[in-house]
Design an enzyme around this catalytic site. Structure first.
Site, mmCIF file in Angstrom:
data_model
loop_
_atom_site.group_PDB
_atom_site.id
_atom_site.type_symbol
_atom_site.label_atom_id
_atom_site.label_comp_id
_atom_site.label_asym_id
_atom_site.label_seq_id
_atom_site.Cartn_x
_atom_site.Cartn_y
_atom_site.Cartn_z
ATOM 1 N N CYS A 1 37.764 35.844 38.819
ATOM 2 C CA CYS A 1 38.273 36.910 37.953
ATOM 3 C C CYS A 1 39.792 37.005 38.086
ATOM 4 O O CYS A 1 40.340 37.997 38.575
ATOM 5 C CB CYS A 1 37.607 38.234 38.307
ATOM 6 S SG CYS A 1 35.817 38.242 38.002
ATOM 7 N N LYS B 1 45.605 25.001 35.428
ATOM 8 C CA LYS B 1 46.608 24.143 36.055
ATOM 9 C C LYS B 1 47.152 24.815 37.325
ATOM 10 O O LYS B 1 47.151 26.044 37.415
ATOM 11 C CB LYS B 1 47.709 23.801 35.054
ATOM 12 C CG LYS B 1 48.380 25.013 34.398
ATOM 13 C CD LYS B 1 49.385 25.653 35.314
ATOM 14 C CE LYS B 1 49.618 27.100 35.026
ATOM 15 N NZ LYS B 1 50.202 27.815 36.164
ATOM 16 N N LEU C 1 40.388 29.942 39.431
ATOM 17 C CA LEU C 1 40.572 30.247 40.848
ATOM 18 C C LEU C 1 41.945 29.769 41.325
ATOM 19 O O LEU C 1 42.604 28.970 40.648
ATOM 20 C CB LEU C 1 39.478 29.553 41.671
ATOM 21 C CG LEU C 1 38.048 30.045 41.472
ATOM 22 C CD1 LEU C 1 37.062 29.063 42.092
ATOM 23 C CD2 LEU C 1 37.875 31.437 42.080
ATOM 24 N N ARG D 1 33.603 37.119 43.938
ATOM 25 C CA ARG D 1 33.070 37.279 45.295
ATOM 26 C C ARG D 1 32.445 38.656 45.483
ATOM 27 O O ARG D 1 31.620 38.839 46.371
ATOM 28 C CB ARG D 1 34.191 37.059 46.313
ATOM 29 C CG ARG D 1 34.680 35.615 46.398
ATOM 30 C CD ARG D 1 35.873 35.500 47.301
ATOM 31 N NE ARG D 1 37.010 36.263 46.785
ATOM 32 C CZ ARG D 1 38.157 36.417 47.428
ATOM 33 N NH1 ARG D 1 38.322 35.890 48.632
ATOM 34 N NH2 ARG D 1 39.138 37.118 46.891
ATOM 35 N N ARG E 1 43.892 38.345 30.921
ATOM 36 C CA ARG E 1 44.922 38.567 29.905
ATOM 37 C C ARG E 1 44.851 37.581 28.748
ATOM 38 O O ARG E 1 45.152 37.946 27.604
ATOM 39 C CB ARG E 1 46.310 38.474 30.535
ATOM 40 C CG ARG E 1 46.671 39.569 31.504
ATOM 41 C CD ARG E 1 48.118 39.472 31.939
ATOM 42 N NE ARG E 1 48.426 38.188 32.572
ATOM 43 C CZ ARG E 1 49.149 37.236 31.999
ATOM 44 N NH1 ARG E 1 49.652 37.406 30.791
ATOM 45 N NH2 ARG E 1 49.394 36.108 32.651
#
Length: 328
Positions: A16, A101, A78, A42, A22
């Site tokens: 998240c 990226k 992540l 998590r 956004r």
């Protein structure tokens, strides 16, 4: 009507992150070709916060999401230091992967991911959204039309203001640092216009001993024909995102190149010997564009090898910049 009259691609989200909240999830949920079916975090509270806005099921734990049969592809926003582990896990679970990226931190990691994707017949794509903005096609056309003559040099810069304490982009264990966070953009832009046959001639990375990361840097690359790419980047700077192409007959310059707002109308500046011209280009939406491109690639299966090679080459150049700067 969805892409090719097929049902929407069923996507799960691992993490998240702010960019998912956004930018990417608004683009995905607005697309008729994507169905966000699950979002994993998590903790349940964070997952529920995201699904309350974007839909799908909240899932506690990334592996739990990968075990779902209704997930065809995953988006992974992540921290960069976790990409390798969860990209491999997703591919092993039979999911296509869109990786924020930098997709990976080293070429060795990239090789493992691309090899598994190839073995499983799956797509793994690095999420460089900016290459899907129409302004770069306009620049490429101007160059191809000979408006600046033969390209002699490329320059690109991307800098952002200092980040708040504790931001994941400042944590070395999570792949933080200026090269990984912002330096990847000028490198990818150099590849976009000069091709992949680039060699790193030299590089400097300014290391912050207290943070344990690089906070600024520059690199000089060249093509076999001697065209140079001078790249600068940092995360302790006033905001700047630009590139320029300097040719035998003129120069093209473009600003807000990597993170333009959807409503931004880019201004392409063309300098020649006897005059300066400014062209206002149409606004475009690079996040919806990359979502559409990812769906097309998954559905067609035609671009998997191309994306794999691109991911590998990007990782090779990052390794080369670190080595040239004495940070390998």
């Amino acid at each position: 009507m969805t892409e090719g009259t097929q049902r929407p691609l069923r996507v799960g989200v691992l993490g998240c992150a702010n960019i998912a909240w956004r930018k990417m999830l608004p683009a995905m949920t607005a697309s008729p070709d994507v169905a966000v079916v699950a979002i994993a975090s998590r903790g349940r509270e964070r997952a529920e916060q995201f699904t309350a806005r974007f839909g799908g099921d909240p899932v506690v734990g990334y592996q739990k999401l990968l075990e779902r049969d209704d997930v065809e592809a995953v988006y992974v926003p992540l921290p960069a230091g976790m990409h390798g582990e969860w990209a491999l896990a997703a591919l092993a679970a039979g999911k296509h992967v869109l990786l924020e990226k930098p997709a990976v931190l080293t070429r060795d990691e990239a090789e493992r991911i691309v090899r598994l994707a190839t073995e499983r017949g799956l797509l793994v794509q690095e999420s460089f959204m900016f290459v899907h903005h129409g302004q770069h096609a306009a620049v490429a056309k101007a160059v191809a039309d000979g408006e600046i003559g033969e390209v002699r040099a490329f320059t690109a810069e991307f800098g952002i203001p200092p980040l708040p304490a504790g931001d994941i982009r400042t944590i070395p264990e999570l792949g933080g640092g200026a090269l990984n966070d912002v330096g990847v953009y000028p490198i990818r832009a150099a590849r976009l216009f000069l091709g992949d046959d680039l060699t790193v001639v030299g590089a400097v990375l300014h290391h912050d001993e207290e943070l344990g990361i690089d906070v600024a840097g520059s690199a000089l690359l060249r093509t076999p024909g001697g065209v140079t790419a001078q790249l600068g980047f940092g995360m302790a700077h006033g905001y700047r995102a630009m590139y320029a192409l300097w040719g035998s007959a003129g120069r093209l310059e473009l600003h807000r190149t990597f993170t333009p707002p959807d409503s931004w109308q880019p201004v392409l500046r063309l300098e020649r010997q006897d005059h300066v011209q400014q062209r206002t280009l149409p606004a475009d939406q690079q996040f919806p564009n990359i979502v559409a491109a990812f769906v097309r690639s998954v559905r067609s299966g035609d671009d998997s090898a191309t994306h794999g090679r691109s991911l590998l080459r990007q990782a090779e150049l990052l390794d080369a910049v670190r080595a040239a700067a004495g940070r390998a």
